[in-house]
Design a protein around this motif. Sequence first.
Motif, PDB file in Angstrom:
ATOM      1  N   PHE A 134       0.842  -1.206   0.000  1.00 33.43           N
ATOM      2  CA  PHE A 134       0.000   0.000   0.000  1.00 33.43           C
ATOM      3  C   PHE A 134       0.876   1.254   0.000  1.00 33.43           C
ATOM      4  CE2 PHE A 134      -2.648   3.320   1.827  1.00 33.43           C
ATOM      5  CZ  PHE A 134      -3.899   3.090   1.246  1.00 33.43           C
ATOM      6  N   ASP A 135       1.886   1.277   0.874  1.00 35.85           N
ATOM      7  CA  ASP A 135       2.758   2.447   0.964  1.00 35.85           C
ATOM      8  C   ASP A 135       3.587   2.643  -0.297  1.00 35.85           C
ATOM      9  OD1 ASP A 135       1.831   2.946   3.513  1.00 35.85           O
ATOM     10  OD2 ASP A 135       3.549   2.016   4.524  1.00 35.85           O
ATOM     11  N   ALA A 136       3.852   1.553  -1.026  1.00 33.82           N
ATOM     12  CA  ALA A 136       4.715   1.638  -2.205  1.00 33.82           C
ATOM     13  C   ALA A 136       3.968   2.067  -3.470  1.00 33.82           C
ATOM     14  CB  ALA A 136       5.388   0.292  -2.459  1.00 33.82           C
ATOM     15  N   LEU A 137       2.638   2.066  -3.432  1.00 30.51           N
ATOM     16  CA  LEU A 137       1.845   2.386  -4.617  1.00 30.51           C
ATOM     17  C   LEU A 137       1.488   3.871  -4.690  1.00 30.51           C
ATOM     18  CD1 LEU A 137      -0.672  -0.614  -4.644  1.00 30.51           C
ATOM     19  CD2 LEU A 137       1.019  -0.113  -6.426  1.00 30.51           C
ATOM     20  N   VAL A 138       1.378   4.363  -5.911  1.00 32.83           N
ATOM     21  CA  VAL A 138       0.799   5.686  -6.117  1.00 32.83           C
ATOM     22  C   VAL A 138      -0.703   5.610  -5.860  1.00 32.83           C
ATOM     23  CG1 VAL A 138       2.544   6.294  -7.840  1.00 32.83           C
ATOM     24  CG2 VAL A 138       0.366   5.292  -8.586  1.00 32.83           C
ATOM     25  N   SER A 139      -1.329   6.751  -5.655  1.00 35.77           N
ATOM     26  CA  SER A 139      -2.786   6.783  -5.546  1.00 35.77           C
ATOM     27  C   SER A 139      -3.391   6.281  -6.853  1.00 35.77           C
ATOM     28  CB  SER A 139      -3.262   8.210  -5.268  1.00 35.77           C
ATOM     29  OG  SER A 139      -4.660   8.257  -5.176  1.00 35.77           O
ATOM     30  N   GLY A 140      -4.311   5.338  -6.757  1.00 34.87           N
ATOM     31  CA  GLY A 140      -4.881   4.703  -7.945  1.00 34.87           C
ATOM     32  C   GLY A 140      -4.107   3.498  -8.415  1.00 34.87           C
ATOM     33  N   GLY A 141      -2.979   3.211  -7.760  1.00 36.69           N
ATOM     34  CA  GLY A 141      -2.165   2.058  -8.143  1.00 36.69           C
ATOM     35  C   GLY A 141      -2.844   0.745  -7.793  1.00 36.69           C
ATOM     36  N   THR A 142      -2.518  -0.296  -8.537  1.00 37.96           N
ATOM     37  CA  THR A 142      -3.166  -1.591  -8.371  1.00 37.96           C
ATOM     38  C   THR A 142      -2.213  -2.613  -7.771  1.00 37.96           C
ATOM     39  OG1 THR A 142      -2.607  -2.152 -10.678  1.00 37.96           O
ATOM     40  CG2 THR A 142      -4.813  -1.259 -10.241  1.00 37.96           C
ATOM     41  N   PHE A 143      -2.796  -3.520  -6.998  1.00 44.11           N
ATOM     42  CA  PHE A 143      -2.073  -4.669  -6.457  1.00 44.11           C
ATOM     43  C   PHE A 143      -2.803  -5.914  -6.934  1.00 44.11           C
ATOM     44  CE2 PHE A 143      -1.167  -7.251  -2.360  1.00 44.11           C
ATOM     45  CZ  PHE A 143      -0.071  -7.867  -2.941  1.00 44.11           C
ATOM     46  N   LEU A 144      -2.105  -6.750  -7.689  1.00 42.64           N
ATOM     47  CA  LEU A 144      -2.667  -7.967  -8.267  1.00 42.64           C
ATOM     48  C   LEU A 144      -1.910  -9.156  -7.698  1.00 42.64           C
ATOM     49  CD1 LEU A 144      -2.522  -6.795 -12.014  1.00 42.64           C
ATOM     50  CD2 LEU A 144      -4.241  -6.190 -10.287  1.00 42.64           C
ATOM     51  N   PHE A 145      -2.645 -10.136  -7.159  1.00 39.36           N
ATOM     52  CA  PHE A 145      -1.966 -11.296  -6.589  1.00 39.36           C
ATOM     53  C   PHE A 145      -2.882 -12.509  -6.617  1.00 39.36           C
ATOM     54  CE2 PHE A 145      -4.116  -9.394  -2.948  1.00 39.36           C
ATOM     55  CZ  PHE A 145      -4.574 -10.471  -2.203  1.00 39.36           C
ATOM     56  N   ASP A 146      -2.267 -13.677  -6.434  1.00 35.82           N
ATOM     57  CA  ASP A 146      -3.042 -14.907  -6.307  1.00 35.82           C
ATOM     58  C   ASP A 146      -2.596 -15.685  -5.079  1.00 35.82           C
ATOM     59  OD1 ASP A 146      -0.688 -16.234  -6.940  1.00 35.82           O
ATOM     60  OD2 ASP A 146      -1.403 -17.106  -8.792  1.00 35.82           O
ATOM     61  N   VAL A 147      -3.448 -16.579  -4.637  1.00 36.89           N
ATOM     62  CA  VAL A 147      -3.126 -17.490  -3.535  1.00 36.89           C
ATOM     63  C   VAL A 147      -3.705 -18.860  -3.845  1.00 36.89           C
ATOM     64  CG1 VAL A 147      -2.993 -15.768  -1.674  1.00 36.89           C
ATOM     65  CG2 VAL A 147      -5.208 -16.791  -2.259  1.00 36.89           C
ATOM     66  N   HIS A 148      -3.037 -19.898  -3.335  1.00 31.52           N
ATOM     67  CA  HIS A 148      -3.683 -21.196  -3.268  1.00 31.52           C
ATOM     68  C   HIS A 148      -4.824 -21.102  -2.265  1.00 31.52           C
ATOM     69  CE1 HIS A 148      -1.062 -23.400  -5.812  1.00 31.52           C
ATOM     70  NE2 HIS A 148      -0.040 -23.514  -5.001  1.00 31.52           N
ATOM     71  N   THR A 149      -5.955 -21.665  -2.605  1.00 35.49           N
ATOM     72  CA  THR A 149      -7.088 -21.658  -1.698  1.00 35.49           C
ATOM     73  C   THR A 149      -6.871 -22.668  -0.568  1.00 35.49           C
ATOM     74  OG1 THR A 149      -8.235 -23.362  -2.962  1.00 35.49           O
ATOM     75  CG2 THR A 149      -8.676 -21.048  -3.566  1.00 35.49           C
ATOM     76  N   PRO A 150      -7.624 -22.526   0.545  1.00 36.40           N
ATOM     77  CA  PRO A 150      -7.572 -23.549   1.594  1.00 36.40           C
ATOM     78  C   PRO A 150      -7.888 -24.948   1.055  1.00 36.40           C
ATOM     79  CG  PRO A 150      -8.598 -21.569   2.452  1.00 36.40           C
ATOM     80  CD  PRO A 150      -8.405 -21.335   0.986  1.00 36.40           C
ATOM     81  N   TYR A 151      -8.797 -25.032   0.065  1.00 37.97           N
ATOM     82  CA  TYR A 151      -9.098 -26.324  -0.566  1.00 37.97           C
ATOM     83  C   TYR A 151      -7.854 -26.919  -1.205  1.00 37.97           C
ATOM     84  CZ  TYR A 151     -10.714 -29.604  -4.115  1.00 37.97           C
ATOM     85  OH  TYR A 151     -10.868 -30.712  -4.913  1.00 37.97           O
ATOM     86  N   LYS A 152      -7.101 -26.121  -1.939  1.00 36.71           N
ATOM     87  CA  LYS A 152      -5.896 -26.617  -2.615  1.00 36.71           C
ATOM     88  C   LYS A 152      -4.863 -27.106  -1.593  1.00 36.71           C
ATOM     89  CE  LYS A 152      -2.862 -26.984  -6.135  1.00 36.71           C
ATOM     90  NZ  LYS A 152      -2.501 -25.859  -6.995  1.00 36.71           N
ATOM     91  N   ILE A 153      -4.659 -26.332  -0.548  1.00 30.18           N
ATOM     92  CA  ILE A 153      -3.667 -26.700   0.455  1.00 30.18           C
ATOM     93  C   ILE A 153      -4.046 -28.006   1.150  1.00 30.18           C
ATOM     94  CG2 ILE A 153      -2.622 -26.019   2.651  1.00 30.18           C
ATOM     95  CD1 ILE A 153      -1.515 -24.364   0.400  1.00 30.18           C
ATOM     96  N   ALA A 154      -5.333 -28.132   1.522  1.00 28.61           N
ATOM     97  CA  ALA A 154      -5.770 -29.287   2.323  1.00 28.61           C
ATOM     98  C   ALA A 154      -6.067 -30.518   1.483  1.00 28.61           C
ATOM     99  CB  ALA A 154      -7.004 -28.906   3.142  1.00 28.61           C
ATOM    100  N   GLU A 155      -6.718 -30.333   0.326  1.00 31.43           N
ATOM    101  CA  GLU A 155      -7.255 -31.471  -0.409  1.00 31.43           C
ATOM    102  C   GLU A 155      -6.407 -31.901  -1.603  1.00 31.43           C
ATOM    103  OE1 GLU A 155      -9.699 -33.111   0.802  1.00 31.43           O
ATOM    104  OE2 GLU A 155     -10.168 -31.667   2.382  1.00 31.43           O
ATOM    105  N   VAL A 156      -5.757 -30.960  -2.255  1.00 28.61           N
ATOM    106  CA  VAL A 156      -4.952 -31.314  -3.432  1.00 28.61           C
ATOM    107  C   VAL A 156      -3.532 -31.687  -2.999  1.00 28.61           C
ATOM    108  CG1 VAL A 156      -4.038 -30.530  -5.645  1.00 28.61           C
ATOM    109  CG2 VAL A 156      -6.357 -29.865  -4.917  1.00 28.61           C
TER     110      VAL A 156
END
Length: 253
Positions: A134-156
């Motif tokens: 948040f501190d590193a972005l300009v106003s209006g800047g975007t943060f795009l990310f992904d995560v493994h879901t709890p399903y992926k961690i537990a079941e896959v």
Amino acid sequence: MSAFSSYRKLADVYDHLMVDAPYDQWMQFTARAWHMTGTKPYYVAELGCGTGSLTRYLLERELEVWGVDLSADMLEVAREKVRRSHPDASVHWLNQDIRQLSLPRSMDSIVSFCDTLNYIPDADGVRQVFARVFDALVSGGTFLFDVHTPYKIAEVFGNESFCYRDEDVAYIWQSTYDEGAEAVEHDLTLFVAEEDGLFRRFNELHHQRAYSLDDLQKWLAEIGFSLLSITADFSTQQVEEDSERAFFIVQKP
């Protein structure tokens, strides 16, 4: 002759093992997100850039890119790979823990894919990352990310074993799930061919933690981000119970 004449553990074989990773789809998601938000970033940071495979896609858009990773070995591979493919590109490599992210200028967009945040071991660490971004972005800047879901961690991953072999690399991968911690330990034994035809063995131990989408949304809001979308598995569809990867688009007001 082995494809890995200079043996340097996981960093040297990572691209070989990830040859089918959908870096093009991560880039397509990124382009869609920038289009959806009406932003045209130039200064972009990639957190958990690894060996620079996605970095090269970003550089195709003639951006100025900062590649950040905790592993100096990964960054060494990335630096050489990008030097060969984009000798005139504007890219800066930073060996940092993203919980203490420190960038030399404000960014128009920050991206973090390939489940980088699942490697953060606790909630406080994830909140630290969100605050630093948040501190590193300009106003209006975007943060795009992904995560493994709890399903992926537990079941896959769960308590499963995986194996692979080709002429240059073989591995045995044992995952052990800790239900109380909602975390998985990946015990990876690799066998890498050397020039003399023998295989050298080494071990890697990695840990990933599941975070609920509700918690991630709450922490983002507490930091001040506006949540624009959460979608599943490189699609534009909502996350379902059996979705394996969740993609976030958030913006700094």
